[in-house]
Design an enzyme around this catalytic site. Structure first.
Site, mmCIF file in Angstrom:
data_model
loop_
_atom_site.group_PDB
_atom_site.id
_atom_site.type_symbol
_atom_site.label_atom_id
_atom_site.label_comp_id
_atom_site.label_asym_id
_atom_site.label_seq_id
_atom_site.Cartn_x
_atom_site.Cartn_y
_atom_site.Cartn_z
ATOM 1 N N GLN A 129 -4.151 2.194 14.849
ATOM 2 C CA GLN A 129 -2.979 2.717 14.131
ATOM 3 C C GLN A 129 -2.230 3.766 14.961
ATOM 4 O O GLN A 129 -0.994 3.760 15.023
ATOM 5 C CB GLN A 129 -3.436 3.318 12.801
ATOM 6 C CG GLN A 129 -2.284 3.757 11.896
ATOM 7 C CD GLN A 129 -2.776 4.220 10.527
ATOM 8 O OE1 GLN A 129 -3.958 4.114 10.198
ATOM 9 N NE2 GLN A 129 -1.862 4.725 9.705
ATOM 10 N N GLU B 129 -9.091 3.975 -2.715
ATOM 11 C CA GLU B 129 -7.846 3.826 -3.468
ATOM 12 C C GLU B 129 -8.116 3.120 -4.792
ATOM 13 O O GLU B 129 -9.159 2.488 -4.980
ATOM 14 C CB GLU B 129 -6.814 2.978 -2.680
ATOM 15 C CG GLU B 129 -6.473 3.547 -1.303
ATOM 16 C CD GLU B 129 -5.258 2.886 -0.671
ATOM 17 O OE1 GLU B 129 -4.397 2.354 -1.414
ATOM 18 O OE2 GLU B 129 -5.178 2.908 0.576
ATOM 19 N N GLU C 19 -10.570 3.735 3.136
ATOM 20 C CA GLU C 19 -9.664 4.529 2.311
ATOM 21 C C GLU C 19 -9.994 4.233 0.859
ATOM 22 O O GLU C 19 -9.916 3.083 0.413
ATOM 23 C CB GLU C 19 -8.195 4.202 2.617
ATOM 24 C CG GLU C 19 -7.754 4.700 3.976
ATOM 25 C CD GLU C 19 -6.246 4.700 4.187
ATOM 26 O OE1 GLU C 19 -5.544 3.937 3.493
ATOM 27 O OE2 GLU C 19 -5.786 5.476 5.047
ATOM 28 N N ASP D 188 0.843 -1.186 0.000
ATOM 29 C CA ASP D 188 0.000 0.000 0.000
ATOM 30 C C ASP D 188 0.885 1.245 0.000
ATOM 31 O O ASP D 188 1.853 1.323 0.753
ATOM 32 C CB ASP D 188 -0.897 -0.018 1.238
ATOM 33 C CG ASP D 188 -2.040 0.975 1.120
ATOM 34 O OD1 ASP D 188 -2.457 1.281 -0.012
ATOM 35 O OD2 ASP D 188 -2.524 1.442 2.166
ATOM 36 N N ASP E 238 -9.122 0.254 1.495
ATOM 37 C CA ASP E 238 -8.180 -0.189 2.519
ATOM 38 C C ASP E 238 -8.753 0.164 3.896
ATOM 39 O O ASP E 238 -8.452 1.205 4.460
ATOM 40 C CB ASP E 238 -6.837 0.511 2.292
ATOM 41 C CG ASP E 238 -5.743 -0.035 3.184
ATOM 42 O OD1 ASP E 238 -5.683 -1.262 3.349
ATOM 43 O OD2 ASP E 238 -4.949 0.763 3.710
ATOM 44 N N ARG F 243 -8.237 3.630 12.818
ATOM 45 C CA ARG F 243 -7.376 4.782 13.122
ATOM 46 C C ARG F 243 -6.867 4.771 14.554
ATOM 47 O O ARG F 243 -5.752 5.243 14.825
ATOM 48 C CB ARG F 243 -8.156 6.077 12.880
ATOM 49 C CG ARG F 243 -8.690 6.228 11.479
ATOM 50 C CD ARG F 243 -7.595 6.281 10.449
ATOM 51 N NE ARG F 243 -8.153 6.382 9.107
ATOM 52 C CZ ARG F 243 -7.437 6.220 7.994
ATOM 53 N NH1 ARG F 243 -6.145 5.925 8.060
ATOM 54 N NH2 ARG F 243 -8.007 6.327 6.823
ATOM 55 N N HIS G 244 -4.308 13.871 0.557
ATOM 56 C CA HIS G 244 -4.485 12.990 1.709
ATOM 57 C C HIS G 244 -3.320 13.134 2.685
ATOM 58 O O HIS G 244 -3.513 13.298 3.892
ATOM 59 C CB HIS G 244 -4.609 11.538 1.240
ATOM 60 C CG HIS G 244 -4.593 10.528 2.351
ATOM 61 N ND1 HIS G 244 -5.642 10.364 3.230
ATOM 62 C CD2 HIS G 244 -3.644 9.631 2.743
ATOM 63 C CE1 HIS G 244 -5.342 9.410 4.102
ATOM 64 N NE2 HIS G 244 -4.133 8.957 3.827
ATOM 65 N N GLU H 53 -10.431 12.192 7.144
ATOM 66 C CA GLU H 53 -10.332 13.535 6.559
ATOM 67 C C GLU H 53 -11.699 14.215 6.491
ATOM 68 O O GLU H 53 -11.825 15.410 6.783
ATOM 69 C CB GLU H 53 -9.747 13.439 5.150
ATOM 70 C CG GLU H 53 -8.319 12.949 5.105
ATOM 71 C CD GLU H 53 -7.950 12.495 3.703
ATOM 72 O OE1 GLU H 53 -7.509 13.332 2.913
ATOM 73 O OE2 GLU H 53 -8.135 11.294 3.387
ATOM 74 N N THR I 102 -8.945 -5.668 3.131
ATOM 75 C CA THR I 102 -8.827 -4.741 2.015
ATOM 76 C C THR I 102 -9.737 -5.301 0.931
ATOM 77 O O THR I 102 -9.544 -6.444 0.498
ATOM 78 C CB THR I 102 -7.368 -4.649 1.524
ATOM 79 O OG1 THR I 102 -6.563 -4.119 2.581
ATOM 80 C CG2 THR I 102 -7.254 -3.773 0.294
ATOM 81 N N LYS J 6 -4.331 -2.193 9.695
ATOM 82 C CA LYS J 6 -4.596 -2.393 8.274
ATOM 83 C C LYS J 6 -4.750 -3.869 7.938
ATOM 84 O O LYS J 6 -4.728 -4.229 6.763
ATOM 85 C CB LYS J 6 -3.426 -1.825 7.465
ATOM 86 C CG LYS J 6 -3.137 -0.354 7.722
ATOM 87 C CD LYS J 6 -4.071 0.538 6.921
ATOM 88 C CE LYS J 6 -3.545 1.965 6.888
ATOM 89 N NZ LYS J 6 -4.304 2.769 5.908
#
Lengths: 418, 418
Positions: A237, A200, A198, A125, A230, A234, A132, A361, A254, A250
């Site tokens: 993480q 992507e 996420e 990844d 993904d 948070r 971002h 975000e 996915t 993570k």
């Protein structure tokens, strides 16, 4: 701009279909109790190419469509990729002969189950979206130190967890893990409270390599593209990621789209990366435009709601680094790349608030919850939320789509079970 | 303490052999132009178990030894593991019948080539050695902030690059990459000047799992252990690793020993992790001693030198977290584990300077080069250096060894080739 190609399969000529003859994306499907087969989507149908190869209608020199995964074709290289695409165009174009035989291999899309289209060798990844990286960096380190010093020089990436890559439609169980708030003395173990998406794109390596390859070679080695979500915890993480990067945050799942859209189908939509703010080292120079103009959206539908809310609209052309640059960098220390390697682009946010590709975000770290069309608010995902990614390259009179890339968040496993 | 088991293969009874009947490690070998076969090491020989299964002498219920990799046995689970070990002990013990037939399947070790013993599904590297983390942290952040705040709570790990795992004896080409010194304005691309080793053990997952598993279950799921050298480019790592962790710095190669030593063989050498400085969360609690007493050394022999210098002496019992704790943590967010997953322990340093498992620590970041027995000095690896790891659990009158884990550093690929 390339025009829509006409097919004798009428639904492929509908300007609203994601699967015109120009697309011919590759997937793996089953229907009822039948075995998994390779197929290509066309209008409202999937064409069973495994069957057509058995029948001798498609001949790639050796059997490459019999393993319920596209890896053998991917490994066979660009000459075979072009041959297969040309064979399919010849079989499916308006006015082609033998329509009756081919029509027998068309299965309605609404009658099939779609599976992972290929066996993932390894999953990497990246973090190549400037908006971002700037948003996340601003939240964590302030606007003056938003971008790490290496960001404008390196397409930063990390190794993801291959065993967690799942097909669209797979339920996603909310992860548990070590959580420690800024004011907690010690961590506790429990369900993630800041579970996120996420948005992507993914690129799939077809041709393997050893040693450093050029950006041009990297582009040649890529077989095609998928949408990729993904899923990210948070809070896990934030506590785990120093000093060696994200790990369990993570590792839950996915999700990728069921259809691999080929490089050939996207060729008319190539566009350039933005001007370089800092000159790149020569091994990362691009010989030609290497991004694509692909409109992307994310929608969220709470459990029991009668409609979804679009929570992000952005475009793959927002990336600072292309997949070819990422793949070339990936090989720089001599790392062997294999058929089936999956590269995630990094979260694709645009410049405006409406363009942000993660809830982190969108809600600015939970400080600015968004209101959905149902009236509910969201900072992060709630149990029962259904999340979908959508992507389409938009031609003058046709679209190139990836099919749905969806997953529903399920409640965490109760503590009695662990 | 368990005693040496007597075999009719005389060299297995030598107190100096790493491969007494107590060991029976699993590997893959070839001899001359023959196909790769599964084998077990005994004294000065490798026993061709692929042949013995074909002959019907070994019967595991279904053919599990015919694919030149131990994965089928690994996937079959603990009952089969125990059955195979017992079969081999029965065949090879002093006084067993049918020695002539078995003797025909013994190949001298010095006549075989050893290969990767299993197909690596995914490779994860941990950071669970306290002395190593403290040394590295002290160099980078000072003694007061040496251990990251999460370190005493989480067995920190990151996903490594599976395609770079290689068999002992594979040449290691010095990596190139982006390098930026603290006083450089911009990075340059070139060969790593701080190429290093990491002395580690590796654990191999046999039984797959989904969802969070307990530490006890994790221990049950482990099939065996290898020595592991995680080649590391410190200068590439220093510039790339923020914020998502090491990537190309660790992607060149990871060398493992040719022999998988089983959990059963190491059972007499179990020992406890050290007292916890901070109480662990319950999911990481150990039900029994889960480390092993395994003496480890690293030697370095410059090209053309007539002798190697031992540059590190340490022990696997120095780790703060066990493999079972690492594997349990690995599953905490729901990450599926598969047969063939390889876990690296993290660098195994001990408390003294002579116990440091990387040149980064041995030379204290290059500030204190060591002098080899040849009179040469080393801060980091030079081209031509041959590096070997050695490991042995030491019983009263026998040893359990892993065979050589070696690799030679080759010159970087000249810039004209990229």
């Amino acid at each position: 701009m390339t025009k829509r190609m006409a097919s004798w399969v009428a639904s492929a000529n509908n300007t609203e279909t994601e699967f015109p003859l120009n697309n011919l994306p590759y997937g793996v499907f089953s229907s009822g109790d039948s075995d998994k087969c390779c197929g290509t989507a066309l209008g409202d149908f999937v064409l069973n190419v495994t069957q057509l190869e058995l029948d001798g209608v498609i001949d790639l020199g050796e059997p490459l469509l019999q393993s319920a995964a596209w890896n053998p074709v991917m490994a066979a290289g660009p000459t075979v990729w072009a041959k297969l695409r040309q064979s399919l165009i010849d079989l499916l174009s308006e006015g082609s002969a033998d329509q009756a035989h081919i029509a027998a291999a068309l299965v309605p899309l609404d009658q099939v189950t779609l599976h992972l289209p290929f066996t993932v060798a390894e999953y990497t990844d990246f973090y190549a979206g400037r908006h971002h990286a700037t948003n996340v960096g601003t939240m964590f380190r302030g606007p003056d130190n938003a971008l790490p010093p290496n960001w404008l020089h390196i397409p930063i990436g990390y190794n993801g967890r291959t065993s967690s890559v799942v097909a669209s439609g797979t339920d996603i169980i909310r992860p548990s893990g070590q959580l420690k708030g800024p004011h907690d003395d010690v961590p506790r173990f429990g369900p993630s409270q800041r579970f996120d998406i996420e948005l992507e794109m993914g690129a799939i390596v077809g041709t393997p390599s050893t040693g450093l390859i050029s950006v041009a070679q990297a582009d040649d080695n890529i077989f095609g593209y998928v949408l990729l979500n993904d899923w990210s915890a948070r809070d896990i993480q934030a506590w785990e990621y120093q000093p060696l990067g994200p790990f369990q945050a993570k590792a839950t799942a996915t999700t990728i789209s069921p259809w691999i859209v080929t490089k050939e189908a996207l060729e008319p939509f190539r566009t350039s990366t933005p001007p370089r703010e800092k000159e790149l080292l020569p091994y990362l120079n691009e010989p030609k435009p290497l991004l694509y103009d692909i409109a992307l959206t994310v929608w969220l539908q709470p459990e029991g709601a009668d409609r979804a809310t679009t929570i992000c609209r952005t475009n793959y052309n927002e990336m600072y680094y292309s997949f070819a640059q990422q793949l070339a960098h990936h090989t720089s220390a001599g790392c062997p790349m294999r058929t089936g390697d999956l590269l995630g682009s990094g979260t694709i946010s645009g410049p405006e608030k409406a363009n942000r590709g993660s809830l982190l975000e969108i809600s600015w770290g939970g400080k600015e919850p968004i209101t959905l069309d149902t009236g509910e608010t969201r900072s992060f995902l709630q149990d029962g939320d259904l999340i979908g990614l959508h992507g389409a390259a938009l031609g003058a009179d046709y679209k190139i789509g990836f099919g749905p890339c969806v997953g529903r968040v399920m409640a965490a496993i109760p503590s009695g079970y662990w």
